[in-house]
Design a protein around this motif. Structure first.
Motif, PDB file in Angstrom:
ATOM      1  N   TRP A 312       8.689  25.125  -2.576  1.00  0.00           N
ATOM      2  CA  TRP A 312       8.023  24.087  -3.364  1.00  0.00           C
ATOM      3  C   TRP A 312       8.995  22.972  -3.730  1.00  0.00           C
ATOM      4  N   ILE A 313      10.242  23.315  -3.979  1.00  0.00           N
ATOM      5  CA  ILE A 313      11.257  22.287  -4.263  1.00  0.00           C
ATOM      6  C   ILE A 313      11.455  21.404  -3.034  1.00  0.00           C
ATOM      7  N   ALA A 314      11.498  22.034  -1.848  1.00  0.00           N
ATOM      8  CA  ALA A 314      11.643  21.259  -0.608  1.00  0.00           C
ATOM      9  C   ALA A 314      10.478  20.298  -0.430  1.00  0.00           C
ATOM     10  N   LEU A 315       9.263  20.743  -0.735  1.00  0.00           N
ATOM     11  CA  LEU A 315       8.097  19.862  -0.609  1.00  0.00           C
ATOM     12  C   LEU A 315       8.161  18.736  -1.644  1.00  0.00           C
ATOM     13  N   ALA A 316       8.708  19.033  -2.829  1.00  0.00           N
ATOM     14  CA  ALA A 316       8.908  17.973  -3.821  1.00  0.00           C
ATOM     15  C   ALA A 316       9.890  16.936  -3.291  1.00  0.00           C
ATOM     16  N   GLY A 317      10.896  17.402  -2.546  1.00  0.00           N
ATOM     17  CA  GLY A 317      11.835  16.473  -1.931  1.00  0.00           C
ATOM     18  C   GLY A 317      11.147  15.564  -0.935  1.00  0.00           C
ATOM     19  N   PHE A 318      10.205  16.106  -0.169  1.00  0.00           N
ATOM     20  CA  PHE A 318       9.496  15.280   0.807  1.00  0.00           C
ATOM     21  C   PHE A 318       8.595  14.280   0.105  1.00  0.00           C
ATOM     22  N   VAL A 319       8.016  14.656  -1.021  1.00  0.00           N
ATOM     23  CA  VAL A 319       7.234  13.690  -1.804  1.00  0.00           C
ATOM     24  C   VAL A 319       8.131  12.534  -2.246  1.00  0.00           C
ATOM     25  N   CYS A 320       9.375  12.865  -2.628  1.00  0.00           N
ATOM     26  CA  CYS A 320      10.332  11.818  -3.003  1.00  0.00           C
ATOM     27  C   CYS A 320      10.644  10.913  -1.811  1.00  0.00           C
ATOM     28  N   VAL A 321      10.720  11.498  -0.617  1.00  0.00           N
ATOM     29  CA  VAL A 321      10.944  10.694   0.591  1.00  0.00           C
ATOM     30  C   VAL A 321       9.798   9.710   0.780  1.00  0.00           C
ATOM     31  N   LEU A 322       8.571  10.184   0.620  1.00  0.00           N
ATOM     32  CA  LEU A 322       7.406   9.305   0.759  1.00  0.00           C
ATOM     33  C   LEU A 322       7.398   8.221  -0.312  1.00  0.00           C
ATOM     34  N   MET A 323       7.759   8.598  -1.523  1.00  0.00           N
ATOM     35  CA  MET A 323       7.844   7.615  -2.606  1.00  0.00           C
ATOM     36  C   MET A 323       8.881   6.550  -2.282  1.00  0.00           C
ATOM     37  N   ASN A 324      10.013   6.993  -1.773  1.00  0.00           N
ATOM     38  CA  ASN A 324      11.098   6.070  -1.466  1.00  0.00           C
ATOM     39  C   ASN A 324      10.687   5.067  -0.404  1.00  0.00           C
ATOM     40  N   PHE A 325       9.874   5.510   0.535  1.00  0.00           N
ATOM     41  CA  PHE A 325       9.480   4.631   1.633  1.00  0.00           C
ATOM     42  C   PHE A 325       8.250   3.796   1.299  1.00  0.00           C
ATOM     43  N   ALA A 326       7.193   4.446   0.841  1.00  0.00           N
ATOM     44  CA  ALA A 326       5.904   3.767   0.694  1.00  0.00           C
ATOM     45  C   ALA A 326       5.728   3.070  -0.652  1.00  0.00           C
ATOM     46  N   VAL A 327       6.452   3.479  -1.677  1.00  0.00           N
ATOM     47  CA  VAL A 327       6.270   2.897  -3.012  1.00  0.00           C
ATOM     48  C   VAL A 327       7.450   2.002  -3.386  1.00  0.00           C
ATOM     49  N   VAL A 328       8.665   2.548  -3.297  1.00  0.00           N
ATOM     50  CA  VAL A 328       9.840   1.768  -3.699  1.00  0.00           C
ATOM     51  C   VAL A 328       9.983   0.520  -2.840  1.00  0.00           C
ATOM     52  N   ASN A 329       9.767   0.663  -1.529  1.00  0.00           N
ATOM     53  CA  ASN A 329       9.906  -0.492  -0.638  1.00  0.00           C
ATOM     54  C   ASN A 329       8.926  -1.613  -0.965  1.00  0.00           C
ATOM     55  N   MET A 330       7.744  -1.255  -1.443  1.00  0.00           N
ATOM     56  CA  MET A 330       6.684  -2.245  -1.622  1.00  0.00           C
ATOM     57  C   MET A 330       6.581  -2.773  -3.048  1.00  0.00           C
ATOM     58  N   TYR A 331       6.899  -1.942  -4.050  1.00  0.00           N
ATOM     59  CA  TYR A 331       6.603  -2.322  -5.423  1.00  0.00           C
ATOM     60  C   TYR A 331       7.830  -2.451  -6.319  1.00  0.00           C
ATOM     61  N   PHE A 332       9.008  -2.056  -5.850  1.00  0.00           N
ATOM     62  CA  PHE A 332      10.211  -2.169  -6.648  1.00  0.00           C
ATOM     63  C   PHE A 332      11.062  -3.309  -6.096  1.00  0.00           C
ATOM     64  N   VAL A 333      11.456  -4.199  -6.957  1.00  0.00           N
ATOM     65  CA  VAL A 333      12.272  -5.339  -6.548  1.00  0.00           C
ATOM     66  C   VAL A 333      13.752  -4.978  -6.713  1.00  0.00           C
ATOM     67  N   GLY A 334      14.529  -5.207  -5.676  1.00  0.00           N
ATOM     68  CA  GLY A 334      15.950  -4.907  -5.736  1.00  0.00           C
ATOM     69  C   GLY A 334      16.666  -5.488  -4.542  1.00  0.00           C
ATOM     70  N   GLN A 335      17.898  -5.061  -4.379  1.00  0.00           N
ATOM     71  CA  GLN A 335      18.689  -5.556  -3.262  1.00  0.00           C
ATOM     72  C   GLN A 335      18.193  -5.023  -1.921  1.00  0.00           C
TER      73      GLN A 335
END
Length: 341
Positions: A312-335
């Motif tokens: 379950w921890i590993a699957l939580a890590g994959f959710v973080c991967v999806l967040m990093n790609f699909a959410v952070v890239n589109m909705y978080f402003v940064g460098q």
């Protein structure tokens, strides 16, 4: 050949790959459906045979549960104690469907590779400058890992659970994340783009396969633990123990690659922005992913931790991967705001 022509050819390759991979997914689904009746009929015959072999009053072991080998004393196939798939003959129709699925997956992989190469020729650079290109290259690496692994091991049962997610990513890439060719931002014009981002996409590909295996493991383990009736094709999959080992093996390969990704990103950041770490949203989430997967590997190796909880921890890590790609890239402003959208 003009850039416009290359762009069209790249898009045609991607669309063609999606059609071929859709057919491959259906072939793999047909394979699982075709092996189901065969296994169901054989399973129905097990109790009577076992009662005879065990003697009067002796309880018959439950079919398909790890540690028991239904009908083994009578020459019938059972669960491979090493965690492999159930042995025994498969219906001819199932084997044909699996063969078609494998060939179509190989063809689809070649078409995706062609789409990536043509995109690179169109943009005159490494094709990893925006979300569309990252998703396309990630899909390519996922298919390459799966087809390469399939050449060494029978993974027909996994085809549906790999090709399906790849199709979803490619569909989102071509419809939602697609952007026309554009120049790279100054900070991206570095050889580190080919090193850092390529390794990142390869790692995400392995994480994707590991997540698919993890989900199958948790389902199989639940069914084996509770003794609930299982779908017939689930009995053809490796045992829960075998699936868990494959899940762990995938993450053992991916974690050092992600560690390199974080370190390489820090080195590149020092060259581009003058500091190894800037607490940019992308950097923070990359570190969060590293911590979660490190926690999984630590839990997996720690006595007293259930492997189900570790998965379950590993699957939580994959959710973080999806967040990093699909959410952070589109909705978080940064460098790291390089989505291109």
């Amino acid at each position: 050949m003009t850039d416009y022509t290359l762009a069209q050819l790249s898009n045609y390759s991607v669309y063609s790959a999606m059609v071929v991979l859709t057919l491959a997914m259906l072939a793999y689904a047909l394979y699982l459906a075709r092996i189901a009746p065969e296994r169901s009929e054989r399973t129905a015959e097990v109790p009577e045979r076992e009662l005879v072999a065990a003697g009067a009053g002796a309880p018959a072991p439950e079919a398909g549960i790890e540690g028991s080998a239904p009908g083994a004393a009578n020459g019938d196939a059972g669960v491979d104690r090493r965690g492999g798939a159930v042995e025994g003959p498969e219906p001819l129709g199932a084997r044909k469907a699996a063969g078609v699925g494998r060939m179509l997956t190989l063809l689809g992989t070649l078409l995706v590779v062609a789409g990536v190469v043509l995109r690179a020729l169109e943009v005159h650079r490494w094709p990893l400058g925006n979300m569309y290109e990252f998703a396309l290259v990630g899909a390519m690496f996922t298919l390459l890992v799966f087809t390469g692994w399939s050449a060494r091991r029978d993974l027909r049962w996994l085809g549906l659970f790999v090709v399906g997610p790849v199709l979803l990513v490619m569909g989102a890439a071509i419809t939602v994340w697609y952007t026309d060719a554009s120049e790279l931002m100054p900070s991206l014009r570095s050889y580190w783009l080919a090193i850092h981002v390529t390794v990142a996409t390869m790692t995400v590909a392995v994480f994707t396969i590991g997540a698919s295996l993890g989900v199958l493991y948790l389902i199989q383990d639940r069914l084996e633990t509770t003794g609930s009736p299982r779908a017939a094709f689930m009995r053809r999959l490796p045992t829960a123990r075998g699936l868990e080992r494959l899940t762990y093996a995938a993450h053992v390969v991916a974690f050092p690659m992600w560690t390199f990704t974080v370190i390489a990103g820090a080195i590149w950041a020092r060259q581009a922005w003058g500091s190894y770490w800037n607490w940019d949203p992308k950097e923070v989430w990359s570190f969060v992913i590293w911590v979660v997967y490190a926690a999984y590997l630590h839990a997996r190796a720690t006595t007293g931790w259930k492997r189900q909880n570790a998965t379950w921890i590993a699957l939580a890590g994959f959710v973080c991967v999806l967040m990093n790609f699909a959410v952070v890239n589109m909705y978080f402003v940064g460098q790291h705001s390089y989505s291109g959208l």
